[in-house]
Design an enzyme around this catalytic site. Structure first.
Site: not given
Ligand code: AMP
Length: 404
Positions: A8, A94, A183, A244, A387
Site C-alpha cells: 500500500n 492497493r 472500501h 469528512r 483488506e
C-alpha cells in the site's frame, strides 16, 4: 513462489505485508514512513524460524520509493523470511481508483499503467502514490507479476440508478462524474465471510455491510454483488467519518464561497480534513469521543448522535433497496469494537426483523460473531475486515487462476 507481498504505497510511505500462499498466514509486515525526508523510519515485524514474533525499528534516509522497496526486500532477506524475490508469486498493490475500467484485480502491463495514470484527476492524492509503488516494483522485479487491486472494483456492479447523479449527462460523459464507491476490498471480504457464517453461497446473500473506521461507508449487497454504496465520486460522500462530513447540501459550497470567502482549496480541506466527528466535537478518535461524552461533553455526545443517525438512515435506505436482508455486517475499527454505536444503530429496528442481543453485542473479544438473537430474522454480524489478505488472495488468483 509460495508467497505474495501486498503493498500500500502512499505519497511518503509504504506499508507492506507478506503472506504464505499455502496457509494464507502473514509472515512479515512493516511500514516505511517519511520517505524523501532526511530521516526515514522503517518498522517491521516478522516470525522467526522458532515461530517467535520479532520486530525491529530503524531510522535511516529513504530518498524515494525505489530505495524503500529495495530496503523492504533486503530486510526480509536479512530476517530470513524471503530468500529472494523469486519466492514471490506476485505483488498485490492497493490502488484506490480504477474508474470504470477495472472490475477485478488486474495484472499490470503498460496499458494498465496508462489507464491508472489517466485516472489521476479522479484520485489526485492516491493514484500517483500507488503508481509510484507499481512502477518501482516493475523496475526492480521485471519478472514478477504486479497486480493492481482496486478499491472501487467491487462497486462496478452498481446499476446506473445508483451510480449516476441527477446532474446533466455531459458531466458523466465528458468529465466522468458519477458515483464509484470505495472500501470495496473490505466490503467484499466481509460479505464473503458473512456468507460463510450464514452457511450459504455469497450469490444467495443479501447484505448491508457497514465499514466504520476513520473513513466509513455502507454497501447494499444483493445476491453477492454491490448494488449501492454510500461513498460517491470521491470518499467524501455518505456517512459521517473521522474528519469528512459525508452528505451535506451541495449549496453549502457556494454559500460559503460567496459569504465566508472560502476558495476551492479551503473548502476541500474543510470538508475532507476538518469536518466529520472532528468538526463536531474537536476529536476524531471514537474512543476519545466516548470518553468525553461520558464526562458530559455535549458536543461529543452530539457527534456520536449524528454519526449513528446518518448510519441508520443508510441502513433503512439500503433495506428498502434490497427488500430482503439476510444480515447486517459491522466492520472497521468502530464497527468491530464499538458496541455503543452498534446498539444505537440497531435499536428499535425490530419491525425490520433486526433483533440485537444486548449481551452478545456488549461482550468483549474480537473475532467473527453474531450479535443478534437466535430468532432474529436478520442476523447482525461483527466481522473483522482484512483488506491486505483480500488483496493478497486476489493478486494470487489473478496470476494463477487459483482461488482460495
Ligand atoms: P480504522 O480506520 O478502521 O482503523 O478505525 C479507526 C477508528 O476506530 C477510530 O475512530 C477509533 O477510535 C475507532 N476504534 C478503535 N477501537 C475502538 C474501540 N475499542 N471502541 C471504539 N472505537 C474504536
Amino acid at each position: 513462489m509460495n508467497k505474495v507481498m501486498v503493498i500500500n504505497s502512499g505519497s511518503s510511505s509504504i506499508k507492506y505485508k507478506l503472506y504464505r500462499t499455502d496457509t494464507w498466514r502473514s509472515v512479515a509486515a512493516g511500514t516505511l514512513t517519511r520517505i524523501g525526508e532526511p530521516e526515514g523510519e522503517i518498522k517491521c515485524r516478522w516470525q522467526g524460524e522458532d515461530g517467535e514474533d520479532r520486530n525491529r525499528a530503524q531510522t535511516l534516509p529513504i530518498p524515494n520509493h525505489r530505495v524503500g522497496l529495495d530496503r523492504i526486500v533486503a530486510g526480509l532477506r536479512e530476517n530470513g523470511v524471503l530468500a529472494d524475490a523469486s519466492e514471490l508469486a506476485a505483488i498485490g498493490h492497493r490502488v484506490v481508483h480504477g474508474g470504470e475500467h477495472f472490475s477485478q484485480a488486474t495484472v499490470v502491463d503498460d496499458a494498465a499503467v496508462a489507464v491508472i495514470r489517466g485516472l489521476i484527476p479522479l484520485a489526485p492524492l492516491h493514484n500517483p502514490a500507488a503508481l509510484d509503488g507499481i512502477e518501482v516494483a516493475r523496475e526492480l522485479f521485471p519478472d514478477l507479476p504486479q497486480v493492481a487491486v482496486f478499491d472501487n472494483a467491487f462497486h462496478q456492479t452498481m446499476p446506473p440508478e445508483a451510480y449516476r447523479y441527477a446532474i446533466p449527462e455531459y458531466l458523466y460523459r465528458d468529465h466522468r462524474v458519477r458515483r464509484y464507491g470505495f472500501h470495496g476490498t473490505s466490503h467484499y471480504f466481509v460479505a464473503k465471510r458473512a456468507a460463510v457464517l450464514l452457511g450459504r453461497p455469497l450469490a444467495e446473500c443479501n447484505l448491508i455491510t457497514l465499514h466504520l473506521g476513520n473513513g466509513a461507508s455502507a454497501t447494499a449487497v444483493r445476491a453477492g454483488r454491490s448494488v449501492d454504496t454510500s461513498m460517491g465520486m470521491t470518499p467524501l460522500e455518505g456517512l459521517v467519518m473521522g474528519t469528512r462530513c459525508g452528505d451535506i447540501d451541495p449549496a453549502i459550497h457556494f454559500y460559503l464561497c460567496r459569504n465566508a470567502g472560502l476558495d476551492t482549496d479551503a473548502l476541500d480541506a474543510l470538508f475532507n480534513r476538518q469536518s466529520g466527528l472532528l468538526g463536531i466535537c474537536g476529536v476524531n478518535d471514537m474512543r476519545e469521543i466516548h470518553r468525553l461524552a461520558g464526562e458530559g461533553d455535549a458536543n461529543a455526545e452530539l457527534a456520536i448522535g449524528i454519526f449513528c443517525h446518518r448510519l441508520r438512515k443508510y441502513l433503512g435506505a439500503y433495506y428498502a433497496e434490497l427488500g430482503r436482508v439476510d444480515a447486517v455486517v459491522f466492520t472497521g475499527g468502530i464497527g468491530e469494537n464499538d458496541s455503543e454505536v452498534r446498539r444505537r444503530t440497531c435499536t428499535g429496528l425490530e419491525a425490520l426483523g433486526i433483533h440485537l442481543d444486548p449481551g452478545a453485542n456488549a461482550a468483549r473479544g474480537g473475532g467473527e460473531r453474531a450479535i443478534s438473537t437466535a430468532a432474529s430474522p436478520v442476523q447482525v454480524l461483527v466481522i473483522p475486515t482484512n483488506e491486505e489478505l483480500e488483496i493478497a488472495q486476489q493478486a494470487f488468483a489473478a496470476v494463477t487462476g487459483e482461488t482460495n
